[in-house]
Each structure stands twice: as structure tokens, then as C-alpha cells.
Design a protein around this motif. Structure first.
Motif, mmCIF file in Angstrom:
data_model
loop_
_atom_site.group_PDB
_atom_site.id
_atom_site.type_symbol
_atom_site.label_atom_id
_atom_site.label_comp_id
_atom_site.label_asym_id
_atom_site.label_seq_id
_atom_site.Cartn_x
_atom_site.Cartn_y
_atom_site.Cartn_z
ATOM 1 N N GLU A 1 -29.761 5.275 -22.664
ATOM 2 C CA GLU A 1 -30.500 6.517 -22.436
ATOM 3 C C GLU A 1 -31.625 6.668 -23.459
ATOM 4 N N MET A 2 -31.331 6.394 -24.728
ATOM 5 C CA MET A 2 -32.366 6.485 -25.758
ATOM 6 C C MET A 2 -33.469 5.474 -25.485
ATOM 7 N N HIS A 3 -33.089 4.266 -25.170
ATOM 8 C CA HIS A 3 -34.059 3.186 -25.001
ATOM 9 C C HIS A 3 -34.873 3.315 -23.715
ATOM 10 N N LEU A 4 -34.210 3.610 -22.593
ATOM 11 C CA LEU A 4 -34.887 3.609 -21.295
ATOM 12 C C LEU A 4 -35.470 4.957 -20.890
ATOM 13 N N ASP A 5 -34.790 6.042 -21.251
ATOM 14 C CA ASP A 5 -35.190 7.348 -20.732
ATOM 15 C C ASP A 5 -35.806 8.288 -21.763
ATOM 16 N N LYS A 6 -35.495 8.104 -23.024
ATOM 17 C CA LYS A 6 -35.931 9.076 -24.024
ATOM 18 C C LYS A 6 -36.587 8.425 -25.234
ATOM 19 N N ALA A 7 -37.211 7.279 -25.040
ATOM 20 C CA ALA A 7 -37.807 6.550 -26.165
ATOM 21 C C ALA A 7 -38.882 7.371 -26.875
ATOM 22 N N ASP A 8 -39.532 8.275 -26.149
ATOM 23 C CA ASP A 8 -40.591 9.094 -26.752
ATOM 24 C C ASP A 8 -40.100 10.460 -27.224
ATOM 25 N N ILE B 1 -26.621 -5.546 -36.912
ATOM 26 C CA ILE B 1 -26.105 -5.891 -35.592
ATOM 27 C C ILE B 1 -26.508 -4.755 -34.670
ATOM 28 N N LEU B 2 -27.459 -5.022 -33.774
ATOM 29 C CA LEU B 2 -27.857 -4.007 -32.804
ATOM 30 C C LEU B 2 -26.767 -3.931 -31.746
ATOM 31 N N ASN B 3 -26.235 -2.740 -31.551
ATOM 32 C CA ASN B 3 -25.081 -2.546 -30.689
ATOM 33 C C ASN B 3 -25.435 -1.595 -29.556
ATOM 34 N N ASN B 4 -25.733 -2.164 -28.388
ATOM 35 C CA ASN B 4 -25.969 -1.358 -27.198
ATOM 36 C C ASN B 4 -24.610 -0.824 -26.773
ATOM 37 N N HIS B 5 -24.224 0.295 -27.372
ATOM 38 C CA HIS B 5 -22.851 0.764 -27.319
ATOM 39 C C HIS B 5 -22.469 1.395 -25.990
ATOM 40 N N GLN B 6 -23.386 2.125 -25.385
ATOM 41 C CA GLN B 6 -23.078 2.778 -24.119
ATOM 42 C C GLN B 6 -24.343 3.244 -23.439
ATOM 43 N N GLY B 7 -24.197 3.697 -22.205
ATOM 44 C CA GLY B 7 -25.348 4.152 -21.443
ATOM 45 C C GLY B 7 -25.873 5.498 -21.906
ATOM 46 N N TYR C 1 -21.579 -1.065 -17.408
ATOM 47 C CA TYR C 1 -22.474 -0.335 -16.514
ATOM 48 C C TYR C 1 -21.775 0.950 -16.093
ATOM 49 N N SER C 2 -22.553 1.865 -15.539
ATOM 50 C CA SER C 2 -21.992 3.149 -15.120
ATOM 51 C C SER C 2 -22.771 3.649 -13.918
ATOM 52 N N GLN C 3 -22.451 4.845 -13.474
ATOM 53 C CA GLN C 3 -23.210 5.427 -12.362
ATOM 54 C C GLN C 3 -24.659 5.694 -12.772
ATOM 55 N N GLU C 4 -24.883 6.016 -14.033
ATOM 56 C CA GLU C 4 -26.241 6.307 -14.516
ATOM 57 C C GLU C 4 -27.043 5.059 -14.809
ATOM 58 N N TYR C 5 -26.386 3.993 -15.287
ATOM 59 C CA TYR C 5 -27.082 2.775 -15.708
ATOM 60 C C TYR C 5 -26.399 1.561 -15.096
ATOM 61 N N SER C 6 -27.156 0.851 -14.290
ATOM 62 C CA SER C 6 -26.615 -0.285 -13.548
ATOM 63 C C SER C 6 -26.461 -1.521 -14.422
ATOM 64 N N GLU C 7 -25.855 -2.550 -13.842
ATOM 65 C CA GLU C 7 -25.748 -3.837 -14.541
ATOM 66 C C GLU C 7 -27.140 -4.358 -14.899
ATOM 67 N N ALA C 8 -28.097 -4.158 -14.001
ATOM 68 C CA ALA C 8 -29.466 -4.633 -14.249
ATOM 69 C C ALA C 8 -30.100 -3.920 -15.435
ATOM 70 N N ASP C 9 -29.774 -2.635 -15.631
ATOM 71 C CA ASP C 9 -30.297 -1.898 -16.791
ATOM 72 C C ASP C 9 -29.790 -2.516 -18.090
#
Length: 102
Positions: free
Chosen positions: A26-33, A71-77, A93-101
Motif C-alpha cells: 500500500e505504501m509503495h503502490l498506492d501512497k508513495a506520495d 533487509i527490505l521486508n515487503n511484509h504485507q499488502g 497476496y490478498s483481495q487488495e493486492y494480487s500475486e502480480a502486485d
């Protein structure tokens, strides 16, 4: 509540040479700004008017300058406190963020 430099110095003083730095999709894809609230940055005024990703980058830079491995840890969506049996974050992956995300 502490400055970034104080935190880095504490990590070194405790003898650690590596930190795990979690982040969310969410931070990286949706709220980076997004900009944090001013009161959150009281101990780090240099980050005022910086985006969360710029602050994340500055944190990585400060740790690296101190020769602390990261260690950068993409911990959750979602950017939230985890973990419960019903938070929807049980897999990579989750309903909000797919495997592709991921």
C-alpha cells in the motif's frame, strides 16, 4: 520520538549490524506520495514535506552510511498492524493486492 540519527546510533551501540525494514505494498503502490502528519515528524523536522517513500529512502541511506545492512521486508499488502487470523494477509497476496502486485 527520536531522531533518525539517534536511532541509527542506538542500533550501532547495541552491537547490531543488520536491521529488517518492513514496508507495505500500500505504501509503495498506492501512497508513495503521501505525507506523514507533522506531529509524527517532531524529532525529524528534516522530513517535513517529504513523501513516505522519500523518508523510507532517507532511512535506508542513513543506515547504509552507518554500514548497517538492511533487509527490505515487503511484509504485507495493507499498511496496518498485523497479524490476525482474519486480516486477509495470510498469504503473499490478498483481495487488495494480487500475486502480480507482489
Amino acid at each position: 520520538r527520536q531522531s533518525l540519527q539517534s536511532l541509527v546510533a542506538s542500533i550501532q551501540a547495541l552491537g547490531f549490524n543488520c536491521v529488517r525494514l518492513p514496508y507495505s505494498l500500500e505504501m509503495h503502490l498506492d501512497k508513495a506520495d503521501a505525507r506523514p502528519k507533522v506531529n509524527v515528524l517532531a524529532a525529524n523536522p528534516q522530513f517535513l514535506n517529504m513523501s513516505v517513500m522519500q523518508i523510507f529512502d532517507a532511512t535506508i541511506h542513513a543506515l547504509a552510511e552507518a554500514r548497517i545492512m538492511i533487509i527490505l521486508n515487503n511484509h504485507q499488502g495493507k499498511a496496518m498492524w498485523c497479524c490476525s487470523e482474519d486480516d486477509g494477509e495470510g498469504l503473499w497476496y490478498s483481495q487488495e493486492y494480487s500475486e502480480a502486485d507482489w
